[in-house]
Design an enzyme around this catalytic site. Structure first.
Site, PDB file in Angstrom:
ATOM      1  N   LEU A   9       0.657  -1.267  -0.036  1.00  0.00           N
ATOM      2  CA  LEU A   9       0.018  -0.020   0.073  1.00  0.00           C
ATOM      3  C   LEU A   9       0.918   1.308  -0.070  1.00  0.00           C
ATOM      4  O   LEU A   9       0.314   2.325   0.636  1.00  0.00           O
ATOM      5  CB  LEU A   9      -0.780   0.109   1.115  1.00  0.00           C
ATOM      6  N   TYR A  65      14.980   2.919 -14.328  1.00  0.00           N
ATOM      7  CA  TYR A  65      13.590   2.143 -14.529  1.00  0.00           C
ATOM      8  C   TYR A  65      13.773   1.039 -15.356  1.00  0.00           C
ATOM      9  O   TYR A  65      13.544  -0.175 -15.257  1.00  0.00           O
ATOM     10  CB  TYR A  65      12.347   3.049 -14.760  1.00  0.00           C
TER      11      TYR A  65
END
Ligand code: UDP
Length: 334
Positions: free
Chosen positions: A33, A140
């Site tokens: 989360l 990334y």
């Protein structure tokens, strides 16, 4: 299937959860989360925790008799990865390797991995096929490529059956407007433009209009999030021990930043002021998929081919949830 959806409270993962549930599969979500929302998990059981927590993951895999893992949990912002590469190596590489170890330890040898067109870097030509050299130009893309290579080696040595699905630009929202895209801060083009339409931002800045593209603005291949989900289902049904599928997921059609803003104007009926700003570092001018392999080996084709239908679904979500999932959280506190 009994599926562990890692990152199932995030944007793409939460749409996957709904599709898996609708198709009759058992779903368990593992999410810390950090960027996802419990409210986005509309089916299955949510386990809140870290994918690097070997004990937790192994227990979850065993307890729920998981046979397939779908791995969506990643940091995925190009710019941030340049500024804070440690976060990307830790989460996208180190924590993913822990997840892989947990699956190996428990004998779960079916995995679908969210990869990206960012592994191709700045391609010499578009459309981009799976044969295009993978030469990422930012951390990334590189972290995703590292895991693709690890999966290849795990398949050869340990019999893992995997699919590395190289997404182009995920966009859109569930057709009923119940779940959608919510990032804080938001950096993606379509949600930003729709926030202008909602009056939450004054204008959208076009990152450069002097690129070598038909209208000078960057071209991307926008793929509906539910089409991505359908491709995952198809890939999962074709996993074979010791083998890997490496497939682009896009529509094969490119749209410029200006075209996307124009389409948002048409869909929303709002003027949507725009200004031209400097180029964003690290942006390739054009990323468009050659999506023919996905059709050939997965029997998959996107349903949403035009940006109108993708943007309409996103607009429905943004109108119904102008504050995203925050509204649910406030309600909970109250
Ligand atoms: N973009 C833009 N203004 C914004 C956000 C994005 O012009 O406020 C451009 C960006 O330069 C890229 C395209 O829109 O060419 C899609 O960007 P996004 O961040 O949505 O996805 P990316 O292609 O970076 O994964």
């Amino acid at each position: 299937m009994n599926v562990l959806v890692v990152g199932g409270a995030g944007y793409i993962g939460s749409h996957m959860v709904r599709q898996l549930d609708a198709a009759g599969h058992k779903v368990v979500v593992l999410d810390n989360l950090s960027t996802g929302f419990a409210e986005a998990v509309t089916a299955g059981q949510l386990v809140v925790g870290e994918m690097a927590d070997r004990h937790l993951v192994e227990r979850t895999l065993c307890e729920h008799r998981i046979d397939t893992v779908m791995h969506f949990a990643a940091c995925a912002l190009v710019g941030e990865s340049v500024v804070d590469p440690a976060k990307y190596y830790q989460n996208n590489v180190q924590a993913t390797l822990e997840l892989l170890e947990a699956t190996r330890e428990t004998g779960v040898n079916r995995l679908v991995f969210s990869s990206t067109c960012a592994t191709y870097g700045i391609p010499a030509k578009v459309p981009i096929s799976e044969q295009t050299p993978q030469e990422p130009v930012n951390p990334y893309g590189f972290t995703k490529l590292v895991i693709e290579r690890a999966l290849e080696d795990y398949a050869a040595a340990y019999g893992l059956g995997y699919a590395a699905l190289r997404y182009f630009n995920a966009a859109g929202a569930s057709e009923d407007g119940r779940i959608g895209e919510d990032h804080d801060p938001e950096s993606h083009l379509i949600p930003i433009v729709l926030q202008v339409a909602l009056g939450q931002r004054e204008q959208v800045t076009i990152f450069g209009d002097d690129w070598d593209t038909p209208d000078g603005t960057c071209v991307r291949d926008y793929i509906h999030v539910d089409d991505l989900g359908a491709a995952h289902l198809a890939a999962a049904s074709r996993l074979e021990p010791g083998k890997g599928l490496k497939v682009n997921l896009g529509t094969g059609c490119g749209f410029s930043v200006k075209q996307i803003i124009e389409t948002c104007r048409a869909v929303t009926g709002h003027a949507i002021p725009s200004v031209v700003g400097p180029r964003r570092p690290g942006d390739p001018p054009q990323l468009v998929a050659d999506a023919s392999l996905a059709k050939e080996i997965l029997g998959w084709e996107p349903v949403h081919l035009d940006p109108e239908s993708i943007i309409s679904s996103a607009w429905k979500w943004h109108q119904a949830n102008p504050q995203g999932y925050k509204i649910y959280q406030r309600a909970k506190v109250a």
